[in-house]
Motif scaffolding. Structure first.
Motif, PDB file in Angstrom:
ATOM      1  N   THR A  73       0.853  -1.187   0.000  1.00  0.00           N
ATOM      2  CA  THR A  73       0.000   0.000   0.000  1.00  0.00           C
ATOM      3  C   THR A  73       0.889   1.237   0.000  1.00  0.00           C
ATOM      4  N   ALA A  74       0.365   2.331  -0.519  1.00  0.00           N
ATOM      5  CA  ALA A  74       1.146   3.565  -0.634  1.00  0.00           C
ATOM      6  C   ALA A  74       0.500   4.685   0.164  1.00  0.00           C
ATOM      7  N   GLY A  75       1.329   5.613   0.617  1.00  0.00           N
ATOM      8  CA  GLY A  75       0.843   6.789   1.330  1.00  0.00           C
ATOM      9  C   GLY A  75       1.972   7.785   1.460  1.00  0.00           C
ATOM     10  N   ILE A  76       1.779   8.776   2.312  1.00  0.00           N
ATOM     11  CA  ILE A  76       2.829   9.754   2.562  1.00  0.00           C
ATOM     12  C   ILE A  76       3.174   9.765   4.043  1.00  0.00           C
ATOM     13  N   VAL A  77       4.331  10.313   4.364  1.00  0.00           N
ATOM     14  CA  VAL A  77       4.716  10.522   5.760  1.00  0.00           C
ATOM     15  C   VAL A  77       3.860  11.667   6.296  1.00  0.00           C
ATOM     16  N   SER A  78       3.044  11.371   7.297  1.00  0.00           N
ATOM     17  CA  SER A  78       2.134  12.375   7.861  1.00  0.00           C
ATOM     18  C   SER A  78       2.767  13.175   8.988  1.00  0.00           C
ATOM     19  N   ALA A  79       3.672  12.539   9.731  1.00  0.00           N
ATOM     20  CA  ALA A  79       4.346  13.216  10.840  1.00  0.00           C
ATOM     21  C   ALA A  79       5.561  12.395  11.246  1.00  0.00           C
ATOM     22  N   LYS A  80       6.483  13.031  11.947  1.00  0.00           N
ATOM     23  CA  LYS A  80       7.676  12.350  12.470  1.00  0.00           C
ATOM     24  C   LYS A  80       7.720  12.515  13.981  1.00  0.00           C
ATOM     25  N   ALA A  81       8.478  11.630  14.632  1.00  0.00           N
ATOM     26  CA  ALA A  81       8.670  11.691  16.090  1.00  0.00           C
ATOM     27  C   ALA A  81       7.340  11.749  16.829  1.00  0.00           C
ATOM     28  N   ARG A  82       6.420  10.873  16.451  1.00  0.00           N
ATOM     29  CA  ARG A  82       5.105  10.816  17.093  1.00  0.00           C
ATOM     30  C   ARG A  82       5.174   9.900  18.310  1.00  0.00           C
ATOM     31  N   ASP A  83       4.799  10.399  19.493  1.00  0.00           N
ATOM     32  CA  ASP A  83       4.819   9.613  20.726  1.00  0.00           C
ATOM     33  C   ASP A  83       3.392   9.300  21.141  1.00  0.00           C
ATOM     34  N   LEU A  84       3.009   8.027  21.040  1.00  0.00           N
ATOM     35  CA  LEU A  84       1.651   7.608  21.392  1.00  0.00           C
ATOM     36  C   LEU A  84       1.517   7.239  22.856  1.00  0.00           C
ATOM     37  N   SER A  85       2.659   7.077  23.551  1.00  0.00           N
ATOM     38  CA  SER A  85       2.617   6.660  24.951  1.00  0.00           C
ATOM     39  C   SER A  85       2.510   7.844  25.900  1.00  0.00           C
ATOM     40  N   ASN A  86       2.741   9.058  25.386  1.00  0.00           N
ATOM     41  CA  ASN A  86       2.732  10.275  26.188  1.00  0.00           C
ATOM     42  C   ASN A  86       3.794  10.296  27.273  1.00  0.00           C
ATOM     43  N   ASN A  87       4.832   9.466  27.124  1.00  0.00           N
ATOM     44  CA  ASN A  87       5.926   9.514  28.104  1.00  0.00           C
ATOM     45  C   ASN A  87       7.223   9.978  27.455  1.00  0.00           C
ATOM     46  N   GLY A  88       7.168  10.362  26.183  1.00  0.00           N
ATOM     47  CA  GLY A  88       8.335  10.914  25.519  1.00  0.00           C
ATOM     48  C   GLY A  88       9.380   9.899  25.128  1.00  0.00           C
ATOM     49  N   ILE A  89       9.107   8.612  25.334  1.00  0.00           N
ATOM     50  CA  ILE A  89      10.114   7.588  25.075  1.00  0.00           C
ATOM     51  C   ILE A  89      10.013   7.069  23.644  1.00  0.00           C
ATOM     52  N   GLN A  90       8.789   6.815  23.179  1.00  0.00           N
ATOM     53  CA  GLN A  90       8.607   6.275  21.846  1.00  0.00           C
ATOM     54  C   GLN A  90       8.700   7.381  20.802  1.00  0.00           C
ATOM     55  N   SER A  91       9.033   6.999  19.582  1.00  0.00           N
ATOM     56  CA  SER A  91       9.147   7.970  18.492  1.00  0.00           C
ATOM     57  C   SER A  91       8.812   7.263  17.184  1.00  0.00           C
ATOM     58  N   PHE A  92       7.577   7.445  16.704  1.00  0.00           N
ATOM     59  CA  PHE A  92       7.111   6.733  15.527  1.00  0.00           C
ATOM     60  C   PHE A  92       7.072   7.641  14.302  1.00  0.00           C
ATOM     61  N   ILE A  93       7.211   7.014  13.123  1.00  0.00           N
ATOM     62  CA  ILE A  93       6.894   7.669  11.863  1.00  0.00           C
ATOM     63  C   ILE A  93       5.407   7.437  11.606  1.00  0.00           C
ATOM     64  N   GLN A  94       4.659   8.501  11.417  1.00  0.00           N
ATOM     65  CA  GLN A  94       3.227   8.376  11.145  1.00  0.00           C
ATOM     66  C   GLN A  94       2.985   8.496   9.647  1.00  0.00           C
ATOM     67  N   THR A  95       2.205   7.579   9.086  1.00  0.00           N
ATOM     68  CA  THR A  95       1.894   7.610   7.655  1.00  0.00           C
ATOM     69  C   THR A  95       0.405   7.389   7.451  1.00  0.00           C
ATOM     70  N   ASP A  96      -0.057   7.650   6.219  1.00  0.00           N
ATOM     71  CA  ASP A  96      -1.440   7.309   5.884  1.00  0.00           C
ATOM     72  C   ASP A  96      -1.497   6.133   4.917  1.00  0.00           C
TER      73      ASP A  96
END
Length: 464
Positions: A192-215
């Protein structure tokens, strides 16, 4: 005169024809979406920038041969049901049952190393990997990093395997095209294809995780699969979706390739993940916190405390310093800081750019091994628990109290020392970083609710 007029008319007609032809042919390629401006007086040719002109076929063809299907077989004991036993016999309601889970993985070396998600292989009794050519292998678990949800597998093959090339995830840009490759719903080799929607996304709210968000569309079964750029380079490991239904509804998240590569290299070389830390307690800046502390900056990381024996203390970082840069990376948030530090190891040196007294300063800091630092929580010196502590207290998380320096707690030292903090302000104390993140949002005079198990196994709750 007639001859001159005739010549003039022919010249005029030729000019009009040339201009008309130029207009006709050039206008076809001069739509706003595909025109590039001329910079610096240099001539540039018109190129198409629309989505229709982006070719994913080469990247997709390379990626599907490196992505595998991972099957997790988990055997667990089912307790006997006394009522069933009474009516149907002693075997009813009990025994062993097998649960099968599936996901994806990415081959990262020709000799059979495969990276996937920790949650894909968690509690596995047996692991099986199927390649794109339908060959199946038994897989061995080399190691895991549950915090970053990465696991490393190994298969034995008599032939060299196709493998993914790591790209530099720091270089990706928001809006860049990416492909997600995996096995959703057991549908192998799905792209599947998409674009990078955001960088350094933290879903845990503790500042530890850092995800690439895409659609790019990702569904159950895609976990552990590849996120690649249009050159076919691996820039992330697809990990999760944001959904209330369990299926894709718009956004997916991937562990960046730079962090994945560091974790994998640690697991290969050391058997566990080597984490270096600056040794600070810090919080993010915004308009509200800047106003509260009376400073001009509204982005960056404000140091609230420097830990004893840490690299930050030895280098001279101080409370009140604002971190705005690590090496060449601009630091806008706590997640930016942790995502960069997570790619480093103990004893690595990092140039920390700070603002102190309205002056920009660069200070080299040697990262410390996390386990060597004693964190001080209002007179409680803390350290992360080890396997022995987990077994002793029959828990799978917590932070151990190593020493008591708070005079008000001196009378309770015998009970508290050696005990384990389970939560702070109702947030699970999974590790020291989580606690420091919670406390960084609080003032020095604000109280914290602590839940802990004492050294003798008693559960206590109190305000500190």
């Amino acid at each position: 005169m007639k001859k001159f007029a005739s010549l003039f008319f022919v010249s005029l007609l030729s000019g009009a024809t040339t201009l008309g032809a130029y207009k006709l042919f050039m206008d076809e390629d001069s739509s706003p979406k595909s025109r590039l401006s001329i910079a610096g007086g240099n001539f540039t040719r018109t190129v198409g920038l629309s989505g229709e002109n982006t070719d994913f076929t080469v990247a997709a063809d390379n990626a599907i041969h490196t992505v595998v299907h991972v099957k997790n077989l988990t055997v667990y004991n089912v307790p006997n049901d006394p009522i069933f036993e009474y009516f149907y016999g002693s075997r009813a309601g009990g025994g062993q049952q097998t649960q099968i889970g599936t996901g994806s993985g990415v081959i990262i070396s020709e000799d059979g190393y495969i990276v996937t998600n920790n949650h894909v292989v968690k509690d596995a009794t047996e692991l099986e990997v199927t390649l794109n050519n339908n060959k199946t292998y038994k897989a061995k678990l080399v190691g895991t990093d549950s915090k970053m949800d990465i696991a490393l597998l190994k298969i034995q093959s008599d032939e060299k395997l196709p493998y993914a090339t790591f790209g530099n995830s720091d270089n990706i840009k928001v809006g860049e095209w990416v492909l997600a490759v995996g096995n959703p719903y057991n549908l192998t080799s799905t792209v599947t294809a998409g674009i990078v929607s955001a960088k350094a996304r933290d879903l845990s709210n503790n500042g530890i995780q850092s995800f690439i968000q895409t659609d790019a569309a990702v569904n159950p079964g895609n976990s552990g699969g590849a996120l690649v750029n249009t050159r076919g380079e691996l820039i992330g490991i697809n990990t999760m979706i944001s959904s209330q239904t369990g299926s894709y509804v718009g956004y997916s998240f991937a562990v960046p390739s730079n962090l994945t590569r560091k974790i994998v290299e640690d697991l290969m070389e050391y058997g566990n993940v080597q984490r270096g830390v600056l040794g600070i307690e810090a919080g993010e800046l915004n308009s509200a916190t800047a106003k509260e502390f009376g400073i001009k900056e509204t982005s960056g990381v404000l140091i609230g405390k420097v830990s004893k024996n840490s690299g930050a203390e030895k280098a001279g970082l101080k409370k009140g310093d604002i971190i705005v840069k690590l090496d060449d990376k601009n630091i806008m948030s706590f997640t930016d800081l942790t995502s960069y530090i997570n790619t480093k190891r103990p004893n690595d040196e990092v140039k920390v750019g700070i603002i102190r007294d309205e002056k920009n300063i660069s200070i080299p800091v040697k990262l410390t091994k996390k386990e060597l630092i004693n964190y001080d929580l209002k007179g409680l010196e803390l350290e992360d628990i080890d396997a022995a502590d987990k077994k002793k207290f029959k828990i799978n998380y917590g932070v151990k109290i190593d020493n008591i320096t708070n005079e008000d707690l001196a009378g309770y030292a015998d009970q508290l020392k050696g005990g384990v903090i389970l939560s702070v302000d109702n947030v699970k104390a999974t590790d020291i970083e989580t606690i420091t993140k919670v406390l960084s949002r609080k003032g020095e005079n604000q109280r914290s609710q602590i839940e802990l198990i004492t050294a003798n196994g008693q559960l206590l709750r109190f305000l500190l």
